[in-house]
Write a protein that holds these residues in place. Structure first.
Motif, PDB file in Angstrom:
ATOM      1  N   ARG A   1      -8.663   5.683  21.714  1.00 14.31           N
ATOM      2  CA  ARG A   1      -7.256   5.896  22.272  1.00 14.31           C
ATOM      3  C   ARG A   1      -6.849   7.049  21.257  1.00 14.31           C
ATOM      4  N   ASP A   2      -7.012   8.559  21.440  1.00 21.65           N
ATOM      5  CA  ASP A   2      -6.694   9.493  20.553  1.00 21.65           C
ATOM      6  C   ASP A   2      -5.437   9.609  21.064  1.00 21.65           C
ATOM      7  N   PRO A   3      -4.541  10.071  19.953  1.00 21.97           N
ATOM      8  CA  PRO A   3      -4.602   9.753  18.674  1.00 21.97           C
ATOM      9  C   PRO A   3      -4.449   8.426  18.077  1.00 21.97           C
ATOM     10  N   ALA A   4      -4.553   8.034  16.778  1.00 24.34           N
ATOM     11  CA  ALA A   4      -4.352   6.957  15.962  1.00 24.34           C
ATOM     12  C   ALA A   4      -3.040   6.413  16.205  1.00 24.34           C
ATOM     13  N   SER A   5      -2.665   5.090  16.239  1.00 20.39           N
ATOM     14  CA  SER A   5      -1.544   4.735  16.390  1.00 20.39           C
ATOM     15  C   SER A   5      -0.867   4.636  15.061  1.00 20.39           C
ATOM     16  N   LEU A   6       0.560   4.543  15.029  1.00 21.26           N
ATOM     17  CA  LEU A   6       1.225   4.428  13.927  1.00 21.26           C
ATOM     18  C   LEU A   6       0.975   3.178  13.149  1.00 21.26           C
ATOM     19  N   ALA A   7       0.826   2.131  13.902  1.00 18.33           N
ATOM     20  CA  ALA A   7       0.543   0.780  13.120  1.00 18.33           C
ATOM     21  C   ALA A   7      -0.913   0.939  12.446  1.00 18.33           C
ATOM     22  N   MET A   8      -1.764   1.648  13.062  1.00 17.94           N
ATOM     23  CA  MET A   8      -3.136   1.749  12.156  1.00 17.94           C
ATOM     24  C   MET A   8      -2.838   2.659  11.195  1.00 17.94           C
ATOM     25  N   ILE A   9      -2.164   3.722  11.263  1.00 20.36           N
ATOM     26  CA  ILE A   9      -1.854   4.512  10.323  1.00 20.36           C
ATOM     27  C   ILE A   9      -1.301   3.982   8.917  1.00 20.36           C
ATOM     28  N   LEU A  10      -0.044   3.057   9.497  1.00 19.89           N
ATOM     29  CA  LEU A  10       0.390   2.449   8.225  1.00 19.89           C
ATOM     30  C   LEU A  10      -0.572   1.520   7.396  1.00 19.89           C
ATOM     31  N   VAL A  11      -1.322   0.531   8.271  1.00 21.01           N
ATOM     32  CA  VAL A  11      -2.204  -0.122   7.723  1.00 21.01           C
ATOM     33  C   VAL A  11      -3.171   0.265   6.740  1.00 21.01           C
ATOM     34  N   ASN A  12      -3.741   1.618   7.163  1.00 20.35           N
ATOM     35  CA  ASN A  12      -4.576   2.308   6.292  1.00 20.35           C
ATOM     36  C   ASN A  12      -3.931   2.896   5.199  1.00 20.35           C
ATOM     37  N   SER A  13      -2.991   3.290   5.279  1.00 26.90           N
ATOM     38  CA  SER A  13      -2.194   3.789   4.281  1.00 26.90           C
ATOM     39  C   SER A  13      -1.623   2.739   3.041  1.00 26.90           C
ATOM     40  N   PHE A  14      -1.142   1.817   3.730  1.00 30.62           N
ATOM     41  CA  PHE A  14      -0.873   0.762   2.822  1.00 30.62           C
ATOM     42  C   PHE A  14      -1.809   0.110   1.873  1.00 30.62           C
ATOM     43  N   GLN A  15      -3.130  -0.152   2.654  1.00 29.11           N
ATOM     44  CA  GLN A  15      -4.080  -0.679   2.142  1.00 29.11           C
ATOM     45  C   GLN A  15      -5.043   0.260   0.858  1.00 29.11           C
ATOM     46  N   LEU A  16      -4.721   1.500   1.426  1.00 26.54           N
ATOM     47  CA  LEU A  16      -5.190   2.732   0.398  1.00 26.54           C
ATOM     48  C   LEU A  16      -4.766   2.737  -0.831  1.00 26.54           C
ATOM     49  N   LEU A  17      -3.133   2.574  -0.707  1.00 29.43           N
ATOM     50  CA  LEU A  17      -2.662   2.613  -1.832  1.00 29.43           C
ATOM     51  C   LEU A  17      -2.920   1.495  -2.914  1.00 29.43           C
ATOM     52  N   TYR A  18      -3.095   0.230  -2.253  1.00 35.79           N
ATOM     53  CA  TYR A  18      -3.501  -0.661  -3.036  1.00 35.79           C
ATOM     54  C   TYR A  18      -4.739  -0.716  -3.830  1.00 35.79           C
ATOM     55  N   VAL A  19      -5.826  -0.110  -2.941  1.00 38.04           N
ATOM     56  CA  VAL A  19      -7.082   0.012  -3.488  1.00 38.04           C
ATOM     57  C   VAL A  19      -7.027   1.501  -4.656  1.00 38.04           C
ATOM     58  N   ALA A  20      -6.319   2.321  -4.383  1.00 39.58           N
ATOM     59  CA  ALA A  20      -6.085   3.294  -5.310  1.00 39.58           C
ATOM     60  C   ALA A  20      -5.571   2.999  -6.488  1.00 39.58           C
ATOM     61  N   ASP A  21      -4.786   1.969  -6.411  1.00 42.35           N
ATOM     62  CA  ASP A  21      -3.732   1.499  -7.607  1.00 42.35           C
ATOM     63  C   ASP A  21      -4.756   0.841  -8.504  1.00 42.35           C
ATOM     64  N   ALA A  22      -5.656  -0.015  -7.993  1.00 43.25           N
ATOM     65  CA  ALA A  22      -6.644  -0.782  -8.513  1.00 43.25           C
ATOM     66  C   ALA A  22      -7.501   0.236  -9.351  1.00 43.25           C
ATOM     67  N   LEU A  23      -7.948   1.171  -8.745  1.00 39.09           N
ATOM     68  CA  LEU A  23      -8.899   2.202  -9.301  1.00 39.09           C
ATOM     69  C   LEU A  23      -8.321   3.091 -10.420  1.00 39.09           C
ATOM     70  N   TRP A  24      -7.124   3.256 -10.167  1.00 39.69           N
ATOM     71  CA  TRP A  24      -6.379   4.173 -11.165  1.00 39.69           C
ATOM     72  C   TRP A  24      -6.140   3.383 -12.398  1.00 39.69           C
ATOM     73  N   ASN A  25      -5.790   2.226 -12.198  1.00 39.57           N
ATOM     74  CA  ASN A  25      -5.603   0.944 -13.438  1.00 39.57           C
ATOM     75  C   ASN A  25      -6.920   0.304 -13.659  1.00 39.57           C
ATOM     76  N   GLU A  26      -7.987   0.934 -13.592  1.00 42.90           N
ATOM     77  CA  GLU A  26      -9.098   0.131 -13.581  1.00 42.90           C
ATOM     78  C   GLU A  26      -9.229  -0.564 -15.014  1.00 42.90           C
ATOM     79  N   GLU A  27      -8.561  -0.066 -16.360  1.00 43.31           N
ATOM     80  CA  GLU A  27      -8.746  -0.808 -17.439  1.00 43.31           C
ATOM     81  C   GLU A  27      -8.193  -2.107 -17.431  1.00 43.31           C
ATOM     82  N   ALA A  28      -7.076  -2.285 -16.736  1.00 39.02           N
ATOM     83  CA  ALA A  28      -6.342  -3.616 -16.674  1.00 39.02           C
ATOM     84  C   ALA A  28      -7.276  -4.850 -15.811  1.00 39.02           C
ATOM     85  N   VAL A  29      -8.194  -4.291 -15.387  1.00 41.14           N
ATOM     86  CA  VAL A  29      -9.166  -5.203 -14.599  1.00 41.14           C
ATOM     87  C   VAL A  29      -9.824  -5.846 -15.944  1.00 41.14           C
ATOM     88  N   LEU A  30     -10.198  -5.424 -16.792  1.00 45.88           N
ATOM     89  CA  LEU A  30     -10.657  -5.915 -18.080  1.00 45.88           C
ATOM     90  C   LEU A  30     -10.014  -7.315 -18.771  1.00 45.88           C
TER      91      LEU A  30
END
Length: 259
Positions: free
Chosen positions: A96-125
Motif C-alpha cells: 500500500r505505497d506509501p507507508a501509513s502514518l501509523a507505521m511510521i510512528l511505530v517505527n520511529s518510537f521504537q527506533l528511538l527506544y533502541v537508539a537510546d539503549a545503544l547510546w547509553n550502552e554503559e548503563a546496561v552494565l
C-alpha cells in the motif's frame, strides 16, 4: 532479497531463534563446569540441573574475551527488533505505497527506544541482567526470540490490519511518547548513577536501611517507587495507540516491555 520479505519469514525466523536458544542454554550450562574463571550467578547454582540450566550458572560466559551475555543483551535482540520493524514498513510500502502514518510512528518510537539503549550502552552494565542473572535459557530466549519477535508486534500487526491515523491523532500520540521517554531516560540515568554506591550510606537523597543497603528516594524515585516503569508504560501506550482498538494483540505485546 527485498527487506519486506522478512514479513513472510517471521515465523520460521522465530522458530529458529527459539531453537538456537534451546541449543545455546545446555552449551552454556555444560561449559560453566569447565570455565577457567567461573563467576557464579545468583540463583543459578542451586544444584538442581533444570533450574540452573534455566537461570544460568555462569554470570558472564565467554569465548575467549567475547562476552556472550553482554553481546546478546543488545545486539541480536534490539538491533534485530529494529531490522524486523523496517522489514514490516517495507512490506507495507510494497502492499500500500506509501507507508501509513501509523507505521511510521511505530517505527520511529521504537527506533528511538533502541537508539537510546545503544547510546547509553554503559548503563546496561548496572542492570540486574548483567550484574546478578546468569546467562541461561531464560535470558537466551529473552534476548534471541522474545525481544525481537514480540516487542515489534505492532509493526507486524499494521501490515495485516492497516489503520487510518489522522494528523490530529498523531499530534496527541507523539507528546505521550515524548513524556514517557523523558521520564524513562531521566529516572534510569539517576538509577545508573546511584547503583555503584548502593551499598554505602550517609549520602543525601537516599534512605539507609538497617542492613546497610541504600534506597534511592530522591528525584523521580522520591515521587514513585518505579518511575522507569511509568515511562515504559507511557511509551508502550504510545506504541499501541496507532494500531487502534479492534484487537488486544498490540497492547498485550507492549505491556510485556514493562514486565
Amino acid at each position: 532479497m527485498p527487506l519486506g520479505y522478512l514479513f513472510e519469514l517471521l515465523l520460521p525466523l522465530a522458530v529458529c531463534a527459539i531453537g538456537v536458544s534451546f541449543l545455546l542454554s545446555p552449551y552454556l550450562y555444560i561449559c560453566s563446569f569447565w570455565a577457567p574463571h567461573h563467576a557464579p550467578a545468583q540463583g543459578g547454582n542451586t544444584g538442581n540441573p533444570l533450574y540452573d540450566l534455566f537461570m544460568g550458572r555462569e554470570l558472564n560466559p565467554r569465548i575467549g574475551s567475547f562476552d556472550l551475555k553482554y553481546f546478546c543483551e543488545l545486539r541480536p535482540s534490539l538491533i534485530g527488533w529494529v531490522v524486523i520493524n523496517l522489514g514490516m514498513l517495507m512490506k507495507e510500502v510494497e502492499l500500500r505505497d506509501p507507508a501509513s502514518l501509523a507505521m511510521i510512528l511505530v517505527n520511529s518510537f521504537q527506533l528511538l527506544y533502541v537508539a537510546d539503549a545503544l547510546w547509553n550502552e554503559e548503563a546496561v552494565l548496572t542492570t540486574m541482567d548483567i550484574v546478578h542473572d546468569g546467562f541461561g535459557f531464560m535470558l537466551a530466549v529473552g534476548d534471541l526470540a522474545w525481544v525481537p519477535f514480540t516487542y515489534g508486534m505492532q509493526a507486524a500487526f499494521l501490515v495485516v490490519h492497516p489503520q487510518s491515523l489522522s494528523p490530529l491523532g498523531a499530534t496527541a500520540i507523539v507528546p505521550l511518547n515524548g513524556v514517557g521517554y523523558y521520564i524513562f531516560r531521566k529516572s534510569n540515568s539517576q538509577k545508573n548513577l546511584f547503583r555503584p554506591y548502593a551499598s554505602q550510606c550517609g549520602i543525601p537523597g537516599d534512605y539507609c536501611h538497617s542492613n546497610g543497603k541504600r534506597l534511592l528516594v530522591s528525584g523521580w524515585w522520591g515521587l514513585v517507587r518505579h518511575p522507569n516503569y511509568l515511562g515504559d508504560l507511557l511509551m508502550a501506550l504510545a506504541w499501541s495507540l496507532p494500531c487502534g482498538f479492534n484487537h488486544f494483540l498490540p497492547s498485550m505485546s507492549c505491556t510485556s516491555l514493562s514486565c
